[in-house]
Design an enzyme around this catalytic site. Structure first.
Site, PDB file in Angstrom:
ATOM      1  N   ASP A 333       5.323  -0.465  31.968  1.00  0.00           N
ATOM      2  CA  ASP A 333       4.384  -1.330  31.787  1.00  0.00           C
ATOM      3  C   ASP A 333       4.795  -2.857  31.386  1.00  0.00           C
ATOM      4  O   ASP A 333       5.514  -3.068  31.312  1.00  0.00           O
ATOM      5  CB  ASP A 333       4.498  -0.570  30.257  1.00  0.00           C
ATOM      6  CG  ASP A 333       3.576  -1.147  29.281  1.00  0.00           C
ATOM      7  OD1 ASP A 333       2.144  -0.536  29.319  1.00  0.00           O
ATOM      8  OD2 ASP A 333       3.454  -1.826  27.768  1.00  0.00           O
ATOM      9  N   GLU A 376       3.148  -9.863  46.188  1.00  0.00           N
ATOM     10  CA  GLU A 376       4.840 -10.089  46.940  1.00  0.00           C
ATOM     11  C   GLU A 376       5.530  -9.707  45.786  1.00  0.00           C
ATOM     12  O   GLU A 376       7.063  -9.219  45.900  1.00  0.00           O
ATOM     13  CB  GLU A 376       5.192 -11.881  46.471  1.00  0.00           C
ATOM     14  CG  GLU A 376       4.943 -12.411  44.638  1.00  0.00           C
ATOM     15  CD  GLU A 376       3.605 -12.614  44.760  1.00  0.00           C
ATOM     16  OE1 GLU A 376       3.353 -13.317  43.355  1.00  0.00           O
ATOM     17  OE2 GLU A 376       2.863 -12.760  45.137  1.00  0.00           O
TER      18      GLU A 376
END
Length: 636
Positions: A333, A376
């Site tokens: 999270d 990325e």
């Protein structure tokens, strides 16, 4: 009797003590002093214990500069059956508003204290951060919750559950994940009730569940919470043994279990916040706009003890859940807010290695919540995660489905994630909603006053879009049955009556919705073309708002050559076309429409003519030499 050592890592605090009693005793006795080992930073005391159940707490002279926020009163607010739903909602709101006033008063005092820093020798009592079971009600004289220690045959035990279905059936690899996001309380209240509903998951066809946080948290206010941080499981959902039984049942049916991990922040009443706040947490929020409590400081290294305090504790917590509960993945999270790729890389690698070592779950899955999604951040591009939530797809899909706003090239970009820089289908998890958003059915009603058949048609289009796009797919619980409750941090239980048999058949559209989801999931599982990286746009007409793409695979083996070909055609427009000709069909010959009773179409000269192409629908065509005649699919 057997010796047991209580220990607490708090290397720079001046004094520490233990409170201990038998679980049946009303009162704690005298505090038991603990001794600091300067070599490793642990406070310890060893006692001889008889078999039994014990309550315990730690006390310490705090190094934190604030007092914890008050815990919500217990028991929690319960509905008054003599009042209406609206009256109960208003009472519940007032109940928590009073608590929030107390919190704000404490925050004001903390602000003043931080400015003055004049107090010393303040003792705090708290639960062991490593407690594996917690009684939040404590005992009559408990200052706070109590940790529970079960001592049997001279050692601590968690429970006595014996795993039955490890290695029972192979669990799917990451590229075959069809994830169902679930909140235990709102889905079916308790672990045992979820276990009892296992046939529902099997019939739906999903291959993994992603379970929202189940650790102890203050207040028990639905799922809009910040974790307190013990190792303990939230006891409102059931026991550790019942959690294991639920996970075991999922594994029995080949369904992987991914746990939601909140590793960015914790509640202000978390033990380490009271022990020595700035040793484990950032002194101030990294981002005051997105701050939900003390934020773990993964950049702090203690030279004296050669330890990363926050990394060590979270690492131990993750290790405990994998080893104790046999979990198969983690959703990280608020990975954007964690903002420490070195830590995330280390914890993800630790988790994969631990899963490999245990032997039966070699495909441990680490998925990060980066908002917005960052190419990325996935392993294929040098990042820490196996996958990330495909947030950009959600927003573009929402614009198209709810608002009829199409950015053609951006829509194509999220359909084929390679155009964004993703390299593998396992890099991204596609969804039309999740626990942070209203379901599309609700959005359509609120934003556009689109309801009933028209709304369900658009939601189904979104789901078929997910299933045939590049990437993995995830379902937020309830969307498959047409659940219409709005997103709320409070309680929002699924209405299972939506798919129950009714004399008047007034819920037919909900049953059709569930069948549609089953059919699309079946297609995703049965057709290998949808789990390959192959995707090519073969037709698009911006003015007509028609888009088509092609998925395929070819497999050669010693027995036969197998080919699978899927063409998806989207009508994003508000126009229904009696006939529509799609050009550039990759193969001439027979194509079968998956969601229309295998209706047969003939492609000639690389053209396929679709009849009755209704607005905001998707048509999926399968080319194959042999049909699966035993497949039962809806005509919705």
């Amino acid at each position: 009797m057997a010796p047991y050592t209580f220990e607490l890592f708090a290397p720079y605090n001046k004094q520490a003590g233990l409170r201990l009693k038998n679980a049946n005793a009303r009162m704690f006795g005298l505090d038991i002093p603990m001794k600091l080992n300067e070599q490793d930073g642990y406070w310890r005391v060893t006692l001889d214990l008889a078999d039994g159940i014990y309550h315990y707490q730690y006390k310490i002279v705090t190094k934190s500069w604030f007092e914890p926020e008050p815990e919500p009163a217990l028991p929690d607010y319960t509905n008054d059956e003599t009042k209406t739903f609206e009256e109960n909602q208003e009472n519940r709101k007032n109940y928590y508003n009073e608590h929030e006033k107390l919190v704000q008063e404490v925050k004001e005092r903390n602000k003043k204290r931080e400015e003055e820093i004049t107090f010393t020798e303040v003792w705090y009592t708290f639960v062991d951060p490593y407690a594996t079971e917690v009684d939040e009600r404590g005992s009559d004289d408990a200052f706070r919750s109590v940790g529970i220690l079960v001592f049997k045959n001279g050692k601590k035990i968690i429970d006595e559950y014996e795993w039955k279905y490890d290695n029972h059936v192979p669990l799917v690899s990451n590229d075959k994940l069809i994830i169902y996001e679930i909140h235990i309380g709102d889905f079916q209240d308790k672990f045992t009730n979820v276990t009892a509903k296992m046939d529902y998951f099997v019939e739906l066809g999903i291959t993994a569940v992603e379970i929202m946080p189940i650790k102890e948290f203050p207040g028990k206010i639905g799922w809009g919470y910040t974790p307190r941080y013990y190792l303990a499981v939230e006891n409102a959902y059931g026991t550790t043994a019942e959690l294991k039984e639920m996970i075991d049942a999922f594994h029995k049916h080949g369904i992987r279990v991914i746990m939601d991990g909140v590793y960015n922040h914790c509640d202000v009443s978390a033990p380490y916040a009271a022990i020595d706040h700035d040793y484990w947490f950032h002194h101030e929020p990294k981002d005051r706009v997105y701050c939900w409590g003390p934020e773990w400081n993964y950049g702090r290294y203690d030279e004296k003890y050669q330890v990363w305090p926050a990394r060590k504790y979270i690492g131990d917590s993750v290790r405990y859940f994998i080893s104790e509960f046999h979990t198969d993945g983690i959703r990280f999270d608020a990975a954007t807010q964690i903002n420490n790729e070195e830590f995330l890389t280390a914890i993800a690698q630790q988790s994969r290695e631990q899963a490999r070592d245990r032997g039966y779950a070699p495909n441990f899955f680490c998925v990060g919540e980066y908002l917005p999604d960052k190419v990325e951040s996935v392993m294929s591009n040098g990042g820490p995660m196996d996958a990330i939530w495909h947030d950009s797809l959600y927003w573009k899909l929402r614009e198209a489905i709810v608002f009829d706003t199409l950015d053609w090239e951006e829509l194509k970009n999220v359909t084929d994630g390679r155009r964004q820089g993703y390299k593998n289908i396992t890099d991204i998890v596609n969804y039309q909603s999740n626990h942070d958003h209203d379901r599309l059915l609700i959005e359509l009603g609120k934003e556009r006053q689109i309801f009933d058949v028209d709304a369900f048609r658009r939601v189904r289009m979104a789901f078929a879009f997910q299933a045939t796009s590049y990437g993995l797919m995830m379902i937020w619980m309830g969307e498959e049955i047409g659940e219409y409750k709005e997103k709320t941090p409070g309680v929002a239980k699924l209405d299972w009556s939506l798919i129950e048999d009714r004399v008047d058949n007034s819920n037919a559209i909900n049953k059709e919705q569930l069948q549609y989801y089953k059919d699309v999931i079946q297609l995703r599982k049965l057709n290998p073309a949808l789990t390959t990286p192959n995707l090519e746009f073969i037709y698009d007409h911006i003015d007509n708002q028609i888009m088509a793409w092609y998925r395929w695979n070819t497999t050669d083996n010693d027995i036969q050559k197998q080919e699978n070909h899927v063409v998806t055609v989207c009508n994003w427009s508000s126009t229904t076309y009696e006939q529509y000709e799609i050009l550039n069909i990759p193969r001439n010959g027979r194509w079968y429409e998956w969601l229309n009773n295998d209706k047969e179409y003939i492609a000639e000269n690389n053209k396929l003519t679709i009849d009755n192409f209704i607005d905001h629908t998707i048509r999926i065509f399968i080319y194959q030499t042999k049909r699966c005649d035993n497949d039962k699919r809806s005509t919705a």
